[in-house]
Design a protein around this motif. Sequence first.
Motif, PDB file in Angstrom:
ATOM      1  N   GLU A   1       0.848  -1.193   0.000  1.00 46.44           N
ATOM      2  CA  GLU A   1       0.000   0.000   0.000  1.00 46.44           C
ATOM      3  C   GLU A   1       0.882   1.242   0.000  1.00 46.44           C
TER       4      GLU A   1
ATOM      5  N   ALA B   1      12.258  -2.594   6.762  1.00 47.78           N
ATOM      6  CA  ALA B   1      11.856  -3.066   8.088  1.00 47.78           C
ATOM      7  C   ALA B   1      10.887  -2.086   8.745  1.00 47.78           C
ATOM      8  N   ARG B   2      10.643  -0.960   8.069  1.00 49.60           N
ATOM      9  CA  ARG B   2       9.756   0.081   8.583  1.00 49.60           C
ATOM     10  C   ARG B   2      10.206   0.607   9.936  1.00 49.60           C
ATOM     11  N   ILE B   3      11.402   1.111   9.968  1.00 49.07           N
ATOM     12  CA  ILE B   3      11.848   1.809  11.172  1.00 49.07           C
ATOM     13  C   ILE B   3      11.083   3.124  11.206  1.00 49.07           C
ATOM     14  N   PRO B   4      10.307   3.338  12.263  1.00 44.28           N
ATOM     15  CA  PRO B   4       9.400   4.486  12.232  1.00 44.28           C
ATOM     16  C   PRO B   4      10.134   5.817  12.358  1.00 44.28           C
TER      17      PRO B   4
ATOM     18  N   ARG C   1       9.847   8.636  14.061  1.00 45.74           N
ATOM     19  CA  ARG C   1       9.225   9.324  15.176  1.00 45.74           C
ATOM     20  C   ARG C   1      10.147   9.316  16.392  1.00 45.74           C
TER      21      ARG C   1
END
Lengths: 112, 422
Positions: free
Chosen positions: B90, B169-172, B174
């Motif tokens: 997505e 790995a989608r390290i955020p 934030r």
Amino acid sequence: MAQYAILLYAQAPADADDLTPQEREAHQRHADELGDAMLTAFALQPSTTATSIRGDAVTDGPFVDAKEVVAGFCVIEAPDLDAALEMARRNPITQLGGGVEVRPVASGFVRG
Amino acid sequence: MTDVEAAVVDAHRRRWALVLASTARVAGDLDLAEECVQEAYAAALTSWARDGIPDNPAAWLTTTARRRAMDAVRRERVFRSKLPLLIEPEPEEPADEGDMDEPEDAVPDERLRLIFMCCHPALAQEAQLALTLRLVCGVPTVDIARAFLVPETTMAARLTRAKKKISTARIPYRVPGAAALPDRLRGVLGVIHLLFTTGYTAPSGTSLMRTDLMDQALHLARMLRELMPDEREVWGLLALLLVTDARRATRVDSRGRLLRLEDQDRSRWDRAAIGEAHDLIVGGLRGGRPGRYVLQAAIASLYAEAPAYDQTDWPQIVTLYDALLKVWPSPVVALNRTVALARVSGPARALADVEELEKDERLAGYQYLPAIKADLLRRLGRARAASAAYRQAMELATNEAERVFLAEQLSDLEEADQEAGR
């Protein structure tokens, strides 16, 4: 949401039959806590039952010769790595002398 | 340099992280964000020369870079819609145009997010430092490679790998919650400190310092303090950098030769910086057990505040080192303690400690151990053993200015020894 595989590592041979009832209970509780976030989970028979194939050669034992071996794995769903790590950190095996490796899933399917 | 060039350079130095951070949110991809930000800076050169420098250069650059990012994301979507068979993740929703006028107070938070993302514990410490240099400071990859003593292609591959991990790995993107903050903050402080020390004694080359890296580190430490005003270790780090940096002008003589602390011209030290550090340290020592950086800053500050080298408060420094060893049991700290201990309890006592530390494998190859040992042996009149230690230190030294200094110490010692033998 992204999917992450959590690979569980323990001292070889990592026999699930060696788990005490309390440890078994802890793993069950962990799965219950994760609820829908846990997509699938498997405990494996000990690494002494493993057979490896590299090229044409078939050998006895796990693929990588190491003190610690994969004891099982699960796939979870999480919005980002921090959320996945938070779930992985609560896995009982991290408190039982073993540990986990968190890997993002690239692709896959489950029949049925 | 023209006014426009100067304005672009200034905006690059001070606003790069902010512009990149804000563009990354739209692009959802760091490589794309970087590309768009670079294009925006390039566009500024021509656009500002034609239309004049905008009142708020950062806002202009952010708007331009974000527009480019949004266009790219849209093009990508059209491309994907024409390839319906491709299984696609997505896509990130790009922010609306209306979202571009951000309130002023959102600004520092963006930069902080970027720092914390770069210092995520899922990334190797070296990658954390390289990413901070690249993404937060805007240092070109070739310069980062030079700082790490690796070929540019190697560093580029490392950065690519780290950025890929962030997105895959989608390290955020934030600032972590309160519970995770202490762990992460340690990494952030470590990276800024490492950045400063890399500049303070350059790992290679003929000049002792790389002042650009020191400036970047100071800037980041100040930023962190603005954003986390209650963290005492942040005060400690800023104080440590300030008090160390206050001596910048006096560390080498006019010919670029290294000067020891006792030989430096104290009248040329930056008293304002030392004073600012002092206030931070006093605050940091209050309430609860002080951490590593507060204690290191307190030690550096005692050295800096003494009216003359011989009037340094050595006993107090040894006490602070003891406290530091409790919170940070590092062999390097134990070694540095021996320098102050030699003043309090004599060189023989300090030498015994140094010889004990020699057994620690972690210090094998650490050039300052034989250098300190040589100095103690010389003061004890053991010229032969001192010469051997100086030679050992010279072999280990990688910075040319430091090696020249050690060579001079050695030749002074040998001259004195020959005269005594006559």
